[in-house]
Every structure is written in C-alpha cells, then in structure tokens.
Design a protein around this motif. Structure first.
Motif, PDB file in Angstrom:
ATOM      1  N   TRP A  25       0.831  -1.200   0.000  1.00 29.28           N
ATOM      2  CA  TRP A  25       0.000   0.000   0.000  1.00 29.28           C
ATOM      3  C   TRP A  25       0.871   1.259   0.000  1.00 29.28           C
ATOM      4  O   TRP A  25       0.573   2.234  -0.694  1.00 29.28           O
ATOM      5  N   GLU A  26       1.952   1.222   0.742  1.00 33.85           N
ATOM      6  CA  GLU A  26       2.859   2.373   0.790  1.00 33.85           C
ATOM      7  C   GLU A  26       3.433   2.671  -0.597  1.00 33.85           C
ATOM      8  O   GLU A  26       3.521   3.834  -1.011  1.00 33.85           O
ATOM      9  N   VAL A  27       3.819   1.621  -1.325  1.00 25.03           N
ATOM     10  CA  VAL A  27       4.339   1.805  -2.683  1.00 25.03           C
ATOM     11  C   VAL A  27       3.242   2.323  -3.608  1.00 25.03           C
ATOM     12  O   VAL A  27       3.477   3.199  -4.450  1.00 25.03           O
ATOM     13  N   ARG A  28       2.019   1.801  -3.436  1.00 27.89           N
ATOM     14  CA  ARG A  28       0.897   2.259  -4.253  1.00 27.89           C
ATOM     15  C   ARG A  28       0.662   3.764  -4.066  1.00 27.89           C
ATOM     16  O   ARG A  28       0.442   4.493  -5.039  1.00 27.89           O
ATOM     17  N   VAL A  29       0.703   4.216  -2.845  1.00 30.17           N
ATOM     18  CA  VAL A  29       0.466   5.640  -2.569  1.00 30.17           C
ATOM     19  C   VAL A  29       1.563   6.494  -3.208  1.00 30.17           C
ATOM     20  O   VAL A  29       1.285   7.518  -3.829  1.00 30.17           O
ATOM     21  N   ALA A  30       2.807   6.054  -3.076  1.00 28.02           N
ATOM     22  CA  ALA A  30       3.917   6.814  -3.664  1.00 28.02           C
ATOM     23  C   ALA A  30       3.808   6.850  -5.188  1.00 28.02           C
ATOM     24  O   ALA A  30       4.017   7.897  -5.813  1.00 28.02           O
ATOM     25  N   LEU A  31       3.471   5.709  -5.797  1.00 31.92           N
ATOM     26  CA  LEU A  31       3.365   5.664  -7.253  1.00 31.92           C
ATOM     27  C   LEU A  31       2.202   6.518  -7.747  1.00 31.92           C
ATOM     28  O   LEU A  31       2.328   7.235  -8.746  1.00 31.92           O
ATOM     29  N   ALA A  32       1.077   6.458  -7.050  1.00 33.83           N
ATOM     30  CA  ALA A  32      -0.064   7.305  -7.419  1.00 33.83           C
ATOM     31  C   ALA A  32       0.303   8.782  -7.310  1.00 33.83           C
ATOM     32  O   ALA A  32      -0.082   9.592  -8.160  1.00 33.83           O
ATOM     33  N   ALA A  33       1.062   9.145  -6.280  1.00 33.80           N
ATOM     34  CA  ALA A  33       1.518  10.528  -6.136  1.00 33.80           C
ATOM     35  C   ALA A  33       2.400  10.934  -7.307  1.00 33.80           C
ATOM     36  O   ALA A  33       2.303  12.052  -7.823  1.00 33.80           O
ATOM     37  N   ALA A  34       3.264  10.007  -7.752  1.00 31.95           N
ATOM     38  CA  ALA A  34       4.134  10.305  -8.893  1.00 31.95           C
ATOM     39  C   ALA A  34       3.314  10.593 -10.145  1.00 31.95           C
ATOM     40  O   ALA A  34       3.623  11.524 -10.910  1.00 31.95           O
ATOM     41  N   TYR A  35       2.265   9.827 -10.357  1.00 26.21           N
ATOM     42  CA  TYR A  35       1.370  10.090 -11.498  1.00 26.21           C
ATOM     43  C   TYR A  35       0.736  11.478 -11.391  1.00 26.21           C
ATOM     44  O   TYR A  35       0.694  12.240 -12.365  1.00 26.21           O
ATOM     45  N   ARG A  36       0.214  11.799 -10.207  1.00 27.56           N
ATOM     46  CA  ARG A  36      -0.452  13.094 -10.031  1.00 27.56           C
ATOM     47  C   ARG A  36       0.540  14.247 -10.189  1.00 27.56           C
ATOM     48  O   ARG A  36       0.207  15.296 -10.748  1.00 27.56           O
ATOM     49  N   LEU A  37       1.765  14.059  -9.684  1.00 24.89           N
ATOM     50  CA  LEU A  37       2.778  15.101  -9.827  1.00 24.89           C
ATOM     51  C   LEU A  37       3.162  15.298 -11.292  1.00 24.89           C
ATOM     52  O   LEU A  37       3.369  16.426 -11.751  1.00 24.89           O
ATOM     53  N   ALA A  38       3.246  14.206 -12.040  1.00 23.17           N
ATOM     54  CA  ALA A  38       3.545  14.317 -13.469  1.00 23.17           C
ATOM     55  C   ALA A  38       2.443  15.079 -14.192  1.00 23.17           C
ATOM     56  O   ALA A  38       2.713  15.891 -15.087  1.00 23.17           O
ATOM     57  N   ALA A  39       1.196  14.836 -13.787  1.00 17.68           N
ATOM     58  CA  ALA A  39       0.078  15.587 -14.377  1.00 17.68           C
ATOM     59  C   ALA A  39       0.194  17.060 -14.018  1.00 17.68           C
ATOM     60  O   ALA A  39      -0.030  17.937 -14.864  1.00 17.68           O
ATOM     61  N   LEU A  40       0.549  17.339 -12.760  1.00 16.78           N
ATOM     62  CA  LEU A  40       0.703  18.714 -12.307  1.00 16.78           C
ATOM     63  C   LEU A  40       1.783  19.438 -13.103  1.00 16.78           C
ATOM     64  O   LEU A  40       1.657  20.626 -13.421  1.00 16.78           O
ATOM     65  N   LYS A  41       2.838  18.719 -13.458  1.00 13.82           N
ATOM     66  CA  LYS A  41       3.948  19.308 -14.192  1.00 13.82           C
ATOM     67  C   LYS A  41       3.762  19.236 -15.712  1.00 13.82           C
ATOM     68  O   LYS A  41       4.637  19.619 -16.472  1.00 13.82           O
ATOM     69  N   ARG A  42       2.628  18.704 -16.136  1.00 15.99           N
ATOM     70  CA  ARG A  42       2.278  18.603 -17.558  1.00 15.99           C
ATOM     71  C   ARG A  42       3.267  17.757 -18.341  1.00 15.99           C
ATOM     72  O   ARG A  42       3.667  18.085 -19.463  1.00 15.99           O
ATOM     73  N   TRP A  43       3.638  16.639 -17.767  1.00 18.60           N
ATOM     74  CA  TRP A  43       4.516  15.699 -18.441  1.00 18.60           C
ATOM     75  C   TRP A  43       3.731  14.593 -19.144  1.00 18.60           C
ATOM     76  O   TRP A  43       4.315  13.595 -19.557  1.00 18.60           O
ATOM     77  N   THR A  44       2.438  14.715 -19.249  1.00 20.63           N
ATOM     78  CA  THR A  44       1.627  13.602 -19.724  1.00 20.63           C
ATOM     79  C   THR A  44       1.436  13.628 -21.241  1.00 20.63           C
ATOM     80  O   THR A  44       1.563  14.665 -21.889  1.00 20.63           O
ATOM     81  N   ASP A  45       1.126  12.468 -21.776  1.00 18.66           N
ATOM     82  CA  ASP A  45       0.770  12.309 -23.185  1.00 18.66           C
ATOM     83  C   ASP A  45      -0.581  11.594 -23.215  1.00 18.66           C
ATOM     84  O   ASP A  45      -0.688  10.436 -23.625  1.00 18.66           O
ATOM     85  N   HIS A  46      -1.606  12.316 -22.703  1.00 16.29           N
ATOM     86  CA  HIS A  46      -2.952  11.766 -22.599  1.00 16.29           C
ATOM     87  C   HIS A  46      -2.908  10.474 -21.763  1.00 16.29           C
ATOM     88  O   HIS A  46      -2.536  10.524 -20.604  1.00 16.29           O
ATOM     89  N   ILE A  47      -3.225   9.324 -22.337  1.00 14.95           N
ATOM     90  CA  ILE A  47      -3.258   8.068 -21.572  1.00 14.95           C
ATOM     91  C   ILE A  47      -2.113   7.133 -21.971  1.00 14.95           C
ATOM     92  O   ILE A  47      -2.117   5.958 -21.585  1.00 14.95           O
ATOM     93  N   TYR A  48      -1.102   7.656 -22.691  1.00 13.83           N
ATOM     94  CA  TYR A  48      -0.186   6.757 -23.394  1.00 13.83           C
ATOM     95  C   TYR A  48       1.197   6.545 -22.779  1.00 13.83           C
ATOM     96  O   TYR A  48       2.026   5.891 -23.411  1.00 13.83           O
ATOM     97  N   THR A  49       1.491   7.069 -21.636  1.00 15.88           N
ATOM     98  CA  THR A  49       2.766   6.725 -21.005  1.00 15.88           C
ATOM     99  C   THR A  49       2.498   6.044 -19.675  1.00 15.88           C
ATOM    100  O   THR A  49       1.356   5.912 -19.239  1.00 15.88           O
TER     101      THR A  49
END
Length: 266
Positions: A25-49
C-alpha cells in the motif's frame, strides 16, 4: 502471457487496501503521487505513457496504470498489479494495461532488481532531445550531473515486440537513466521517490537544452572536461538514491501536490 488487453478481471477498487500488505500500500500511494505530480507538471501524453513500481515481496509483481485513465485519475487503489510474464494479478478497474508499457517495464523489472520504480514520459522537450544525434548535451548544471550516466536505446517502433526487451536491457546496462531515441525519457530508481527526482532533473535538463538551442545560431558553451568530471563526482550522491536529499525533494513535492490534491491516496 495473458490479460494485457482491456479485458476486465475484477471490479473491486474499494477493497484494494484490505487485500494488500502495508508495504504494498505504501508503494501504491507513492506511485499514485508520482502520477499526479507528473500531471501537475504537464509531463503527460494523454493516456499513453506509464510509471511502474515493484511490489515488495518474493513475487515478481509490479504496479502500473490502468489503460484508459489519465494521470490525474490514478489512485493507490486503481493501479493494476501484473506479474513479470504479463498475467494480470489484480485489476480493480477492469481496464487492463497498455501492452507497450508492459514490454518496456517488464524488461527492466525482470533484469534489474535493484531498480524498484521505472518512470517513462513522452514530453515535447524530452522527445526533441531524444531526436538529436548528440543526445543530452553537457551545457547546464542539470545535464552535466548526468554525464556518464545516460544510456540510449534506438527506436524500433511502438514497443510491441517482446524480443525488444533484450536489446533495451542491454542498452540500459548498469545505468538507471535512459533516452529512448525518437520516443522519450526513462528514469528508474531504488524507490519511486528516487526515480521521480531523477526524472524531474532529466526533464529540466532537456527543457534547458531546447531553450538554449532555440535561437538557432547562438554558440553554446561546453564546460571543460575537468569541470564535467568534477560535477560527475559531485552528482554521485544523487545516483544512489539513498541520501536525505531524496526525502527532502519528495516531501517538498508532496506538500506542493497536497495543496490541491489528496485524492491520490485513496
């Protein structure tokens, strides 16, 4: 391998925390945070990375995003658990995973047990640098810190062929940062937090390079070899990912994220 398409496996997102270990669960929370931070920083390519993290324990399992969710929709509970052979172990959303993501991430998780997280982006500046023959240039403090630490992997098309995994791992070697030619960036680490720190620095180094080249005719300054060697030595502390700098960096990121978003922990 099986179940890497969008075939539903189970739909029980609300019960995930109850059926996984505290360590997972601890790893899940950290990984989910990484996804949200990437979205915040606009590093996303829609649903493809895709970002992934190894599940603690003896099983060869890793977590990755459900195919179809945006990065700002990822939570600790809706991450998909898959084994190294591609069989989905737990898919709370029923969406399955991106097969290209499986190919890239399973290759590294299978070969490099020292790397617990693998983060891959398709940002504009990252791809732009990946398309340059010279790759990442030692023209900024950020890029010089990666001197001697960046691997390169040639473009073979969309990563759908399992045999590409051998070549990808061979190109990565003992490094934890790689530029995928004509494709994007990849940073791994001994933890999600470490991988994210490496990715953030690499992304910024690419931003700086593209900005420095923008005029088209300005001559770039390359520091002398002895200075590059000095910075390489200074940057070794960041390579290990075990120092207090990683914790400080991550905690600051989480404070920034949680000013507007705490849903990732659900």
């Amino acid at each position: 391998m099986s179940n890497v398409s969008s075939l539903p496996v189970q739909h029980n997102e609300s019960g995930v925390r109850d059926r996984v270990s505290a360590e997972e669960w601890e790893v899940r929370v950290a990984l989910a945070a990484a996804y949200r931070l990437a979205a915040l920083k606009r590093w996303t390519d829609h649903i493809y990375t895709h970002f992934s993290a190894r599940v603690p324990g003896p099983e060869e399992h890793f977590l990755i995003n459900a195919f179809g969710l945006l990065f700002d929709e990822i939570t600790a509970s809706n991450l998909v658990k898959v084994d190294i052979d591609g069989t989905i172990v737990d898919d709370p959303t029923g969406l399955g995973i991106n097969y290209a993501g499986y190919v890239i991430h399973s290759a590294i998780h299978a070969a490099r047990h020292d790397l617990k997280a693998v983060l891959h982006t398709h940002t504009r500046d990252g791809i732009a640098v990946s398309a340059q023959k010279g790759g990442l240039l030692p023209i900024s403090q950020h890029s010089i810190g990666f001197s001697g630490r960046v691997a390169y992997h040639g473009y073979e098309g969309v990563a759908l062929d399992l045999d590409e995994r051998e070549r990808l791992v061979a190109d990565l070697g003992d490094k934890s940062v790689m530029i995928l030619r004509n494709h994007g960036l990849l940073a791994a680490g001994v933890s999600v937090e470490h991988a994210f720190q490496q990715l953030q620095t690499l992304e910024y180094a690419c931003n700086i390079q593209i900005a420095a080249q923008a005029s088209g005719n300005a001559e770039l300054i390359f520091p002398p070899a002895e200075v590059v060697a000095k910075v390489e030595e200074q940057a070794k502390v960041f390579k290990s990912g075990t120092g207090p700098h990683v914790v400080r960096h991550w905690n600051a990121l989480i404070r920034q994220l949680e000013r507007t978003d705490t849903d990732y922990k659900n």
